[in-house]
Design a protein around this motif. Structure first.
Motif, PDB file in Angstrom:
ATOM      1  N   GLY A  14      -7.456  34.797  20.353  1.00 29.74           N
ATOM      2  CA  GLY A  14      -8.438  33.727  20.414  1.00 29.74           C
ATOM      3  C   GLY A  14      -7.815  32.164  20.457  1.00 29.74           C
ATOM      4  N   ASN A  15      -8.034  31.241  20.326  1.00 29.20           N
ATOM      5  CA  ASN A  15      -7.428  30.034  19.870  1.00 29.20           C
ATOM      6  C   ASN A  15      -6.535  30.405  19.047  1.00 29.20           C
ATOM      7  OD1 ASN A  15      -7.216  27.614  19.092  1.00 29.20           O
ATOM      8  ND2 ASN A  15      -9.581  26.504  19.276  1.00 29.20           N
ATOM      9  N   THR A  16      -5.608  29.327  19.549  1.00 27.13           N
ATOM     10  CA  THR A  16      -4.047  29.861  18.637  1.00 27.13           C
ATOM     11  C   THR A  16      -4.031  28.999  17.647  1.00 27.13           C
ATOM     12  OG1 THR A  16      -3.310  29.601  20.833  1.00 27.13           O
ATOM     13  CG2 THR A  16      -1.512  29.754  18.950  1.00 27.13           C
ATOM     14  N   GLY A  17      -4.363  27.908  17.504  1.00 20.75           N
ATOM     15  CA  GLY A  17      -4.716  27.051  16.202  1.00 20.75           C
ATOM     16  C   GLY A  17      -5.038  27.355  15.521  1.00 20.75           C
ATOM     17  N   ALA A  18      -6.225  27.929  15.933  1.00 22.14           N
ATOM     18  CA  ALA A  18      -7.513  28.766  14.979  1.00 22.14           C
ATOM     19  C   ALA A  18      -6.649  29.870  13.707  1.00 22.14           C
ATOM     20  CB  ALA A  18      -9.116  29.016  15.893  1.00 22.14           C
ATOM     21  N   LEU A  19      -6.837  31.063  15.344  1.00 27.78           N
ATOM     22  CA  LEU A  19      -5.820  32.065  15.122  1.00 27.78           C
ATOM     23  C   LEU A  19      -4.284  31.582  13.281  1.00 27.78           C
ATOM     24  CD1 LEU A  19      -5.683  34.988  14.879  1.00 27.78           C
ATOM     25  CD2 LEU A  19      -3.723  34.319  16.478  1.00 27.78           C
ATOM     26  N   MET A  20      -3.585  30.423  13.328  1.00 24.52           N
ATOM     27  CA  MET A  20      -2.863  30.642  12.601  1.00 24.52           C
ATOM     28  C   MET A  20      -3.541  30.276  11.446  1.00 24.52           C
ATOM     29  SD  MET A  20       0.671  27.814  12.968  1.00 24.52           S
ATOM     30  CE  MET A  20       0.889  29.316  14.411  1.00 24.52           C
ATOM     31  N   ALA A  21      -4.362  28.501  11.529  1.00 18.60           N
ATOM     32  CA  ALA A  21      -5.123  28.192  10.458  1.00 18.60           C
ATOM     33  C   ALA A  21      -6.059  29.109   9.540  1.00 18.60           C
ATOM     34  CB  ALA A  21      -5.543  26.744  10.738  1.00 18.60           C
TER      35      ALA A  21
END
Length: 350
Positions: free
Chosen positions: A108-115
């Motif tokens: 999934g969405n990299t930024g969302a996964l990290m956040a």
């Protein structure tokens, strides 16, 4: 770790969604038939159940966890954190937090996964931000490169943290007892590079860390396998990674075109396909090294390429399995504590 490794999967992420996930688990079963692994699939039951019903071997190792919503690839990280509770990504990460799973894998969405991972799992003490690692194929095996996209701008202290995390990761996944570490720079001379890179170089040399540090390296040294762990900021690392992937596809296309160019070439290709050509194809195929770990969190989070198909997702699952079976977490804690002690000593000295 005891028992059968359990991997929590965000089954709704990526361009191909549940199809790539189910096919990926099927490919993992074929690649590593001796590995016993349990998968917790988080996603919409209406989309996942028909795929599992059509793949009994995959269904036998999976437990379906229904999730009504999913994080979209276009969601901004801040928005995803506010709205993600109960989504397939949120629930998959939560299983690592609760101890129900040993690792989580998502396309999934990299930024969302990290956040979301930072909110649920939290950062390890001594780490400012996670870094995404990439396993880079070389003639000698694999070089770990980080960061490849999580942190566009990095300070010197962050680069040292990346060096510590990358070294511990290489030892855990590839079994190297003393992997070499280098800082990516525009030249190997001490005066080359910007202030941040030169300051990080000094910190690593003077902090007393148990790293086999080799100083500055250049971009062409990565694929040559001269260094086991290459440290850089996410802006530079991501460009280098995407450039290498594109070059691999270009060369593979040239090889395919050449082997199909004439009757004689096709005959030679037929003879080569007895094994040599397949081995070459696999070594040049980015899908077989797909997957990067978000290092620095209090849990194992593996990011698969958003466009990964079943073959690519299987590689990410394999990385999650390797991390689940490793001693990465305690080793990383030991090295971070040592660097933090150095920082405290410097404050006292000032």
């Amino acid at each position: 770790m005891t028992g059968i490794p359990t991997i929590s999967v965000d089954a709704m992420g990526g361009d191909l969604g549940p199809l790539a996930v189910v096919e990926g688990i099927g490919q993992a079963l074929k690649r590593w038939p001796d590995r016993k692994t349990k998968y917790l699939l988080h996603g919409h039951e209406d989309e996942l159940k028909p795929l599992l019903d059509a793949n009994p071997a995959v269904a036998a190792v999976c437990e379906l966890r229904h999730a009504e919503t999913q994080v979209q690839m276009t969601d901004k990280p801040s928005e995803a954190v506010r709205r993600a509770r109960g989504s397939s990504m949120w629930n998959a990460i939560q299983c690592v937090k609760s101890g129900e799973a040993d690792a989580i894998v998502s396309s999934g969405n990299t930024g969302a996964l990290m956040a979301i991972s930072k909110v649920i799992l939290r950062m390890k003490k001594g780490v400012h931000r996670p870094a995404i690692s990439a396993n880079w194929p070389t003639p000698k095996g694999h070089t770990v490169v980080l960061d490849v996209g999580a942190n566009v701008q990095c300070g010197a202290t962050q680069l040292v943290e990346f060096a510590i995390m990358g070294e511990a990761f290489h030892r855990a996944v590839f079994g190297e007892s003393k992997p070499t570490v280098g800082l990516l720079n525009v030249g190997q001379e001490e005066l080359k590079g910007n202030d941040t890179v030169r300051e990080a170089d000094g910190l690593i040399r003077n902090s007393g860390l148990e790293l086999d540090y080799r100083g500055f390296i250049e971009g062409n040294d990565i694929s040559a396998g001269k260094i086991d762990v290459v440290v850089t900021d996410g802006f530079t690392g991501n460009i280098a990674l995407k450039t290498a992937e594109g070059t691999a596809r270009l060369v593979a296309g040239w090889v395919r075109e050449t082997l199909m160019s004439s009757f004689i070439a096709k005959l030679a290709a037929g003879l080569l396909s007895l094994g040599a050509l397949d081995r070459l194809r696999q070594r040049m195929d980015p899908r077989y090294i797909n997957g990067g770990v978000l290092l620095g969190l209090k849990g194992v989070v593996v990011k698969s390429h958003g466009g990964a198909d079943g073959e690519g997702f299987a590689s990410a699952l394999g990385l999650g399995y390797a991390m689940a079976q490793s001693n990465f977490m305690p080793e990383l804690r030991r090295m971070l504590d040592k660097f933090m002690d150095y920082g405290e000593q410097q404050k006292v000295a000032e």
